[in-house]
Enzyme design. Structure first.
Site, PDB file in Angstrom:
ATOM      1  N   GLY A  11     137.202 -51.099  22.704  1.00  0.00           N
ATOM      2  CA  GLY A  11     136.253 -51.233  23.821  1.00  0.00           C
ATOM      3  C   GLY A  11     136.854 -52.053  24.952  1.00  0.00           C
ATOM      4  N   ARG A  72     139.748 -45.229  21.279  1.00  0.00           N
ATOM      5  CA  ARG A  72     139.819 -45.509  19.839  1.00  0.00           C
ATOM      6  C   ARG A  72     140.422 -44.243  19.230  1.00  0.00           C
ATOM      7  NH1 ARG A  72     134.478 -47.881  21.026  1.00  0.00           N
ATOM      8  NH2 ARG A  72     134.710 -50.128  20.847  1.00  0.00           N
ATOM      9  N   ASP A 103     140.045 -56.264  16.531  1.00  0.00           N
ATOM     10  CA  ASP A 103     140.521 -56.187  15.149  1.00  0.00           C
ATOM     11  C   ASP A 103     141.164 -54.840  14.797  1.00  0.00           C
ATOM     12  OD1 ASP A 103     140.207 -58.099  12.770  1.00  0.00           O
ATOM     13  OD2 ASP A 103     139.641 -56.164  11.907  1.00  0.00           O
ATOM     14  N   THR A 126     137.980 -58.472  23.643  1.00  0.00           N
ATOM     15  CA  THR A 126     136.732 -57.818  23.241  1.00  0.00           C
ATOM     16  C   THR A 126     135.576 -58.707  23.656  1.00  0.00           C
ATOM     17  OG1 THR A 126     135.278 -57.277  21.372  1.00  0.00           O
ATOM     18  CG2 THR A 126     137.097 -58.732  20.889  1.00  0.00           C
ATOM     19  N   ASP A 128     133.003 -59.132  22.062  1.00  0.00           N
ATOM     20  CA  ASP A 128     132.245 -59.575  20.886  1.00  0.00           C
ATOM     21  C   ASP A 128     132.566 -61.002  20.422  1.00  0.00           C
ATOM     22  OD1 ASP A 128     131.175 -57.038  20.919  1.00  0.00           O
ATOM     23  OD2 ASP A 128     132.576 -56.242  19.449  1.00  0.00           O
ATOM     24  N   ASP A 130     134.658 -61.940  18.197  1.00  0.00           N
ATOM     25  CA  ASP A 130     134.572 -61.859  16.732  1.00  0.00           C
ATOM     26  C   ASP A 130     135.947 -61.843  16.077  1.00  0.00           C
ATOM     27  OD1 ASP A 130     135.394 -59.402  17.647  1.00  0.00           O
ATOM     28  OD2 ASP A 130     134.029 -58.229  16.401  1.00  0.00           O
ATOM     29  N   ARG A 172     128.426 -55.886  18.164  1.00  0.00           N
ATOM     30  CA  ARG A 172     128.757 -55.220  16.889  1.00  0.00           C
ATOM     31  C   ARG A 172     128.171 -56.026  15.733  1.00  0.00           C
ATOM     32  NH1 ARG A 172     132.332 -51.018  16.526  1.00  0.00           N
ATOM     33  NH2 ARG A 172     133.285 -51.479  18.522  1.00  0.00           N
ATOM     34  N   GLU A 188     113.398 -67.788  23.957  1.00  0.00           N
ATOM     35  CA  GLU A 188     112.475 -68.436  23.012  1.00  0.00           C
ATOM     36  C   GLU A 188     112.925 -68.231  21.567  1.00  0.00           C
ATOM     37  OE1 GLU A 188     111.441 -67.455  25.978  1.00  0.00           O
ATOM     38  OE2 GLU A 188     110.581 -69.409  26.479  1.00  0.00           O
ATOM     39  N   GLU A 223     122.580 -56.646  18.459  1.00  0.00           N
ATOM     40  CA  GLU A 223     122.485 -55.284  17.897  1.00  0.00           C
ATOM     41  C   GLU A 223     122.817 -55.237  16.407  1.00  0.00           C
ATOM     42  OE1 GLU A 223     125.376 -52.582  19.606  1.00  0.00           O
ATOM     43  OE2 GLU A 223     127.034 -53.960  19.274  1.00  0.00           O
TER      44      GLU A 223
HETATM   45  O1  F6P Z   1     133.370 -53.929  20.554  1.00  0.00           O
HETATM   46  C1  F6P Z   1     132.826 -53.925  21.827  1.00  0.00           C
HETATM   47  C2  F6P Z   1     131.524 -53.174  21.839  1.00  0.00           C
HETATM   48  O2  F6P Z   1     131.006 -53.212  23.153  1.00  0.00           O
HETATM   49  C3  F6P Z   1     130.480 -53.633  20.829  1.00  0.00           C
HETATM   50  O3  F6P Z   1     129.773 -54.767  21.255  1.00  0.00           O
HETATM   51  C4  F6P Z   1     129.616 -52.406  20.712  1.00  0.00           C
HETATM   52  O4  F6P Z   1     128.948 -52.360  19.476  1.00  0.00           O
HETATM   53  C5  F6P Z   1     130.632 -51.291  20.822  1.00  0.00           C
HETATM   54  O5  F6P Z   1     131.760 -51.814  21.499  1.00  0.00           O
HETATM   55  C6  F6P Z   1     130.139 -50.073  21.566  1.00  0.00           C
HETATM   56  O6  F6P Z   1     131.132 -49.110  21.488  1.00  0.00           O
HETATM   57  P1  F6P Z   1     131.145 -47.810  22.413  1.00  0.00           P
HETATM   58  O7  F6P Z   1     131.477 -48.240  23.804  1.00  0.00           O
HETATM   59  O8  F6P Z   1     132.196 -46.962  21.812  1.00  0.00           O
HETATM   60  O9  F6P Z   1     129.770 -47.239  22.345  1.00  0.00           O
END
Ligand code: F6P
Length: 320
Positions: A11, A72, A103, A126, A128, A130, A172, A188, A223
Site C-alpha cells: 500500500g 502487491r 511486512d 506503511t 499502519d 505495524d 489492517r 469518546e 478496521e
Molecule cells: O496496509 C495499508 C492499508 O491501507 C491498510 O490499512 C488497509 O487495510 C489496506 O492497506 C487496504 O488495502 P487496499 O488499498 O489494497 O484496499
C-alpha cells in the site's frame, strides 16, 4: 558497489516520495548509479525499470503516493517470478536493492537475499505503523493527521445535530492509527484489535456523557477490531441513539506528507544507501527513540507490534 535499485511495494504511504528522493540523491552523492523499478515486484518481473537522476526526483518531496507506483504481486511469490526478477537484476547490473514497503514487501526482499544473495535493505513505509524494529513507519503520521482532520470536521456537524458518530479507520490488524488519532482528536471511545471491547460499556459511556451535558460523541473504530457499520447499528439497537457512520477509507493514505514523515523518510532513505555501501544486507532501517538504526529482517518480519497501553488508558481518562 556501483549501481543500486529502488522500489516501493504494498500500500502506498505518504512520504514514500520523500524517501525515493533521499535514496536517489544520496546514491548519486556517493557516485552510485540508481535504477528506479516501477510497480513494485510486478514491475521488477516485467523489467518496468530505468535509470534515475537528480531531476527524476525534483519536486516530489511534498507529493503523496509514490512516483514509482506500487503493487502487491502474486507472481513474485513464485520461484519463477523471482528467477525473472534476478534475470533483470543481471540485465540492469543491479548490485543492491532498497525496498520501501511493509511486512509483505520485506518478506519478498528477504527471499531475494536468501535465494540469490542479493544485498537488500528495507525501509518501513506503511500507514499502519505495524512494523517491529521502528517506532514509526513512513506515512503513519500523515494518515493520523488525515484522520484528525476528519474528526474535526465531523465534530462540527456532530455538535450541531447533537449526534453520535462512529468513524472507521484503516490499520489492517493494528489499532495504532485509531489510538493516535483518537487521543489527538479527543474521541469518546477508541475500539482497537489489541484490546477487547464491550459494546455495553461503550453505550454506558454515551449515556453518562449525555447526562453530564455532552452534545455529541465520537467513537473511533479500527478496521481490524470491528466494522463501523456494525458498531453503529448496535448502538442504535441498544440505546436508540441516531448514530451516523463514516468509513474514512483510502482518503487516509493520500495527501501531502507531514514534515515528520518527510524528515523520517529522508533520514531512513539515506541510511539505507549507506548500509548497502557498507556491505550490509537483510536489514531494515528504523527509528527508535529518535535514533536511526538497522535491525536484522529476521527480527522484523512477522514480529508482533504492541500498542502503547499507557496512551490507550490516557485517552480513556481524558475522554470522560
Ligand atoms: O496496509 C495499508 C492499508 O491501507 C491498510 O490499512 C488497509 O487495510 C489496506 O492497506 C487496504 O488495502 P487496499 O488499498 O489494497 O484496499
Amino acid at each position: 558497489m556501483q549501481r543500486i535499485g529502488v522500489l516501493t511495494s504494498g500500500g502506498d504511504a505518504s512520504g514514500m516520495n520523500s524517501c525515493i528522493r533521499a535514496v536517489v540523491r544520496k546514491a548519486i552523492y556517493h557516485g552510485l548509479e540508481i535504477i528506479g523499478i516501477r510497480r513494485g515486484y510486478s514491475g521488477f518481473i516485467d523489467a518496468d525499470m530505468g535509470p534515475m537522476n537528480l531531476g527524476s526526483v525534483a519536486d516530489i518531496i511534498g507529493r503523496g503516493g509514490t512516483v514509482l507506483h506500487t503493487a502487491r504481486s502474486e507472481r513474485f511469490m513464485t520461484k519463477e517470478g523471482r528467477a525473472q526478477v534476478m534475470e533483470n537484476v543481471q540485465r540492469f547490473g543491479i548490485q543492491g536493492l532498497v525496498v520501501i514497503g511493509g511486512d509483505g514487501s520485506f518478506t519478498g526482499a528477504r527471499l531475494l537475499h536468501q535465494e540469490y544473495g542479493l544485498p537488500i535493505i528495507g525501509v518501513p513505509g506503511t500507514i499502519d505503523n505495524d512494523i517491529s524494529g521502528t517506532d514509526y513507519t513512513i506515512g503513519f503520521d500523515t494518515a493520523v493527521n488525515n484522520v484528525v482532520d476528519a474528526i474535526n470536521k465531523i465534530r462540527d456537524t456532530a455538535t450541531s445535530h447533537e449526534r453520535t458518530f462512529v468513524i472507521e479507520v484503516m490499520g489492517r490488524n493494528s489499532g495504532n492509527i485509531a489510538l493516535a488519532a483518537g487521543l489527538a482528536g479527543g474521541a469518546e471511545s477508541i475500539i482497537i484489535p489489541e484490546i477487547p471491547f464491550n459494546i455495553d460499556d461503550i453505550c454506558q459511556k454515551l449515556l453518562s456523557g449525555i447526562k453530564r451535558g455532552k452534545l455529541h460523541s465520537i467513537i473511533l473504530v479500527a478496521e481490524g477490531a470491528a466494522s463501523g457499520l456494525d458498531i453503529g447499528k448496535e448502538i442504535k439497537q441498544k440505546i436508540g441513539f441516531d448514530t451516523k457512520v463514516t468509513i474514512l477509507g483510502h482518503l487516509q493514505r493520500g495527501g501531502t506528507p507531514t514534515s515528520f514523515d518527510r524528515i523520517l523518510a529522508s533520514r531512513l532513505g539515506a541510511k539505507a544507501v549507506e548500509l548497502l555501501m557498507a556491505g550490509e544486507t537483510n536489514k531494515m532501517v528504523g527509528i527508535k527513540a529518535g535514533e536511526i538504526l538497522a535491525t536484522d529482517l529476521n527480527d522484523v518480519i512477522g514480529k508482533p507490534v504492541t500498542i502503547n497501553k499507557d496512551m490507550y488508558d490516557l485517552a480513556r481518562i481524558l475522554s470522560i
